[in-house]
Motif scaffolding. Sequence first.
Motif, PDB file in Angstrom:
ATOM      1  N   ILE A  15      -2.628   3.425 -10.886  1.00 27.14           N
ATOM      2  CA  ILE A  15      -2.016   3.163  -9.577  1.00 27.14           C
ATOM      3  C   ILE A  15      -2.880   3.743  -8.457  1.00 27.14           C
ATOM      4  O   ILE A  15      -2.915   3.214  -7.335  1.00 27.14           O
ATOM      5  CB  ILE A  15      -0.571   3.716  -9.512  1.00 27.14           C
ATOM      6  CG1 ILE A  15       0.200   3.062  -8.356  1.00 27.14           C
ATOM      7  CG2 ILE A  15      -0.577   5.232  -9.395  1.00 27.14           C
ATOM      8  CD1 ILE A  15       0.472   1.598  -8.553  1.00 27.14           C
ATOM      9  N   LYS A  16      -3.625   4.808  -8.764  1.00 23.08           N
ATOM     10  CA  LYS A  16      -4.531   5.374  -7.766  1.00 23.08           C
ATOM     11  C   LYS A  16      -5.624   4.375  -7.423  1.00 23.08           C
ATOM     12  O   LYS A  16      -5.989   4.204  -6.246  1.00 23.08           O
ATOM     13  CB  LYS A  16      -5.149   6.666  -8.306  1.00 23.08           C
ATOM     14  CG  LYS A  16      -6.102   7.339  -7.326  1.00 23.08           C
ATOM     15  CD  LYS A  16      -6.680   8.608  -7.913  1.00 23.08           C
ATOM     16  CE  LYS A  16      -7.663   9.247  -6.947  1.00 23.08           C
ATOM     17  NZ  LYS A  16      -8.277  10.482  -7.517  1.00 23.08           N
ATOM     18  N   GLU A  17      -6.156   3.699  -8.434  1.00 26.46           N
ATOM     19  CA  GLU A  17      -7.176   2.677  -8.191  1.00 26.46           C
ATOM     20  C   GLU A  17      -6.596   1.504  -7.423  1.00 26.46           C
ATOM     21  O   GLU A  17      -7.272   0.915  -6.570  1.00 26.46           O
ATOM     22  CB  GLU A  17      -7.760   2.217  -9.530  1.00 26.46           C
ATOM     23  CG  GLU A  17      -8.615   3.282 -10.197  1.00 26.46           C
ATOM     24  CD  GLU A  17      -8.902   2.976 -11.656  1.00 26.46           C
ATOM     25  OE1 GLU A  17      -9.907   3.491 -12.169  1.00 26.46           O
ATOM     26  OE2 GLU A  17      -8.116   2.234 -12.286  1.00 26.46           O
ATOM     27  N   VAL A  18      -5.333   1.165  -7.704  1.00 30.64           N
ATOM     28  CA  VAL A  18      -4.677   0.083  -6.972  1.00 30.64           C
ATOM     29  C   VAL A  18      -4.586   0.423  -5.487  1.00 30.64           C
ATOM     30  O   VAL A  18      -4.815  -0.433  -4.621  1.00 30.64           O
ATOM     31  CB  VAL A  18      -3.274  -0.187  -7.555  1.00 30.64           C
ATOM     32  CG1 VAL A  18      -2.487  -1.134  -6.656  1.00 30.64           C
ATOM     33  CG2 VAL A  18      -3.384  -0.777  -8.954  1.00 30.64           C
TER      34      VAL A  18
ATOM     35  N   ILE B  95       0.833  -1.212   0.000  1.00 34.83           N
ATOM     36  CA  ILE B  95       0.000   0.000   0.000  1.00 34.83           C
ATOM     37  C   ILE B  95       0.862   1.254   0.000  1.00 34.83           C
ATOM     38  O   ILE B  95       0.620   2.194  -0.778  1.00 34.83           O
ATOM     39  CB  ILE B  95      -0.950  -0.012   1.217  1.00 34.83           C
ATOM     40  CG1 ILE B  95      -1.970  -1.144   1.071  1.00 34.83           C
ATOM     41  CG2 ILE B  95      -1.655   1.328   1.375  1.00 34.83           C
ATOM     42  CD1 ILE B  95      -2.831  -1.365   2.303  1.00 34.83           C
ATOM     43  N   GLU B  96       1.887   1.305   0.845  1.00 33.63           N
ATOM     44  CA  GLU B  96       2.724   2.495   0.927  1.00 33.63           C
ATOM     45  C   GLU B  96       3.510   2.719  -0.364  1.00 33.63           C
ATOM     46  O   GLU B  96       3.707   3.857  -0.797  1.00 33.63           O
ATOM     47  CB  GLU B  96       3.677   2.387   2.123  1.00 33.63           C
ATOM     48  CG  GLU B  96       2.958   2.476   3.466  1.00 33.63           C
ATOM     49  CD  GLU B  96       3.920   2.512   4.639  1.00 33.63           C
ATOM     50  OE1 GLU B  96       5.153   2.431   4.417  1.00 33.63           O
ATOM     51  OE2 GLU B  96       3.444   2.638   5.785  1.00 33.63           O
ATOM     52  N   THR B  97       3.954   1.622  -0.993  1.00 29.74           N
ATOM     53  CA  THR B  97       4.646   1.753  -2.279  1.00 29.74           C
ATOM     54  C   THR B  97       3.694   2.297  -3.338  1.00 29.74           C
ATOM     55  O   THR B  97       4.050   3.189  -4.120  1.00 29.74           O
ATOM     56  CB  THR B  97       5.208   0.399  -2.737  1.00 29.74           C
ATOM     57  OG1 THR B  97       6.086  -0.114  -1.726  1.00 29.74           O
ATOM     58  CG2 THR B  97       5.970   0.540  -4.043  1.00 29.74           C
ATOM     59  N   ALA B  98       2.476   1.769  -3.374  1.00 33.37           N
ATOM     60  CA  ALA B  98       1.480   2.243  -4.338  1.00 33.37           C
ATOM     61  C   ALA B  98       1.137   3.711  -4.082  1.00 33.37           C
ATOM     62  O   ALA B  98       0.945   4.487  -5.035  1.00 33.37           O
ATOM     63  CB  ALA B  98       0.223   1.380  -4.252  1.00 33.37           C
ATOM     64  N   GLU B  99       1.074   4.108  -2.820  1.00 35.73           N
ATOM     65  CA  GLU B  99       0.786   5.515  -2.496  1.00 35.73           C
ATOM     66  C   GLU B  99       1.903   6.428  -2.990  1.00 35.73           C
ATOM     67  O   GLU B  99       1.637   7.523  -3.510  1.00 35.73           O
ATOM     68  CB  GLU B  99       0.600   5.668  -0.984  1.00 35.73           C
ATOM     69  CG  GLU B  99      -0.714   5.103  -0.468  1.00 35.73           C
ATOM     70  CD  GLU B  99      -0.830   5.166   1.042  1.00 35.73           C
ATOM     71  OE1 GLU B  99      -1.969   5.092   1.537  1.00 35.73           O
ATOM     72  OE2 GLU B  99       0.219   5.285   1.728  1.00 35.73           O
ATOM     73  N   ALA B 100       3.142   5.979  -2.851  1.00 34.77           N
ATOM     74  CA  ALA B 100       4.268   6.781  -3.349  1.00 34.77           C
ATOM     75  C   ALA B 100       4.197   6.927  -4.864  1.00 34.77           C
ATOM     76  O   ALA B 100       4.415   8.021  -5.411  1.00 34.77           O
ATOM     77  CB  ALA B 100       5.594   6.130  -2.936  1.00 34.77           C
ATOM     78  N   LEU B 101       3.880   5.843  -5.557  1.00 33.79           N
ATOM     79  CA  LEU B 101       3.775   5.896  -7.022  1.00 33.79           C
ATOM     80  C   LEU B 101       2.584   6.752  -7.448  1.00 33.79           C
ATOM     81  O   LEU B 101       2.657   7.480  -8.449  1.00 33.79           O
ATOM     82  CB  LEU B 101       3.650   4.483  -7.590  1.00 33.79           C
ATOM     83  CG  LEU B 101       4.874   3.583  -7.424  1.00 33.79           C
ATOM     84  CD1 LEU B 101       4.581   2.183  -7.932  1.00 33.79           C
ATOM     85  CD2 LEU B 101       6.087   4.169  -8.147  1.00 33.79           C
ATOM     86  N   ALA B 102       1.487   6.672  -6.704  1.00 35.12           N
ATOM     87  CA  ALA B 102       0.318   7.496  -7.022  1.00 35.12           C
ATOM     88  C   ALA B 102       0.661   8.978  -6.884  1.00 35.12           C
ATOM     89  O   ALA B 102       0.219   9.803  -7.691  1.00 35.12           O
ATOM     90  CB  ALA B 102      -0.848   7.126  -6.104  1.00 35.12           C
TER      91      ALA B 102
END
Length: 457
Positions: free
Chosen positions: A393-396, A234-241
């Motif tokens: 990535i936001k949806e992820v 989740i934190e990785t996806a948030e950084a990419l978002a």
Amino acid sequence: MRRGFLLQWTVPSDDCPKCEASGGQCRYANNGTGFSCHCSGGVYPEKCGGSTRIKTIFIIVGAVLGAGAIFLFVFFVLHQRKKKKQAIASNEFMRSGSSMTTYSKDLELGGSPHIFTFEELEVATDGFSASRELGDGGFGTVYKGKLKDGRVVAVKRLYKNNYRRVEQFLNEVDILSRLLHQNLVILYGCTSRMSRDLLLVYEFIANGTVADHLHGSRSAERGLTWPLRLNIAIETAEALAYLHAVEIIHRDVKTTNILLDNSFHVKVADFGLSRLFPLEVTHVSTVPQGTPGYVDPVYHQCYKLTDKSDVYSFGVVLVELISSKPAVDMSRSHSEINLANMALNRIQNHEVVQLVDPELGYDTDPETKRTIDRVAEVAFQCLQMERDLRPSIKEVVEILTCVRDGDCRAKSMKKKASQKDDVHLLTEGLQFSPDSVIHRFHSQSTNHSVASNASGL
């Protein structure tokens, strides 16, 4: 006269022995010229070859000095030409976008980022001692250092044989100096681009990389429980978002670029390949770069880079978190050397259990099984060959947060009560073929279908 005669003559000189020893004949004239040594090559004041030998030495020395001077001149000219080309290339690169121009002005005006000298970073790392090495990356070696103010830092020294190192250096400095997010590594500063070496100074993250903990030097510690892994995702996806929201593609998302602090919170690092792209541009055309096993397969075919390329790489990261297996392993069977292929096959054939790390409790804990099944589906969607079938990535982030918090069922049934198929998927777990996922993507418009799946998970 016919009988001949003997003439005796005393030469008043002590130099005859020298002359005769050198193969000459002593001559003495009363006309005032005095002694001379007559040789086949001429007349000399002392002995044969005396001045010839000296002349030869002078000729040799002169030739050597002349050749050396020519060599130094040629070397100087070539060196100056090389420096000029590098300066032109750097200036052109800096002029290619407002971001690089901004960084150039920052350096000139003494603004952010902070400019370190080579000497102070050399001291901070004990002369870039091998004992201080934290690891090698694609662009340089990272050393642990300690600044004069007491801060512990990670110093990346870019490889000198990398012809694009100036570009990568400027790119990373420019991007990190303008970003601020709790899951992105902090850049403290750098050396000037005209420094002896190109050095980048980051905050030191003490707990290694996700790759270290999954299948590297720290894997034996078994410190990454499934809840921690889900939070890392989740934190990785948030950084990419966040990056995508400010128009940046990371381009090298992988577990070795995801650092962990002592509380196992994420710090995404290594922006040497990242690119700024305007919102109105749908892709960036560039030569393929990245890490085997993580690179979007469409990228290799058409050299077109989009934010969905990061989504594909993140899908590989999700599978690594589920399986604890590396992205590429030559010891695996031919069809499964690439972890993405293995994951697609396992999920497609309802064999998620064969993909999951047995230490995670997939067979013993129903909640763990439920969340791993959901994350496996997300990974399957991210790894789709067609980019339009991948979620943003936001949806992820929304899906994974929903999975972790366990409120997917309520949200989905409230929003999608009329869509029985989606509700059925939620109540049945991963008891469906991923073909149905692809079918649902095709059956609706791309944006709507991706959104429905995001909320439906």
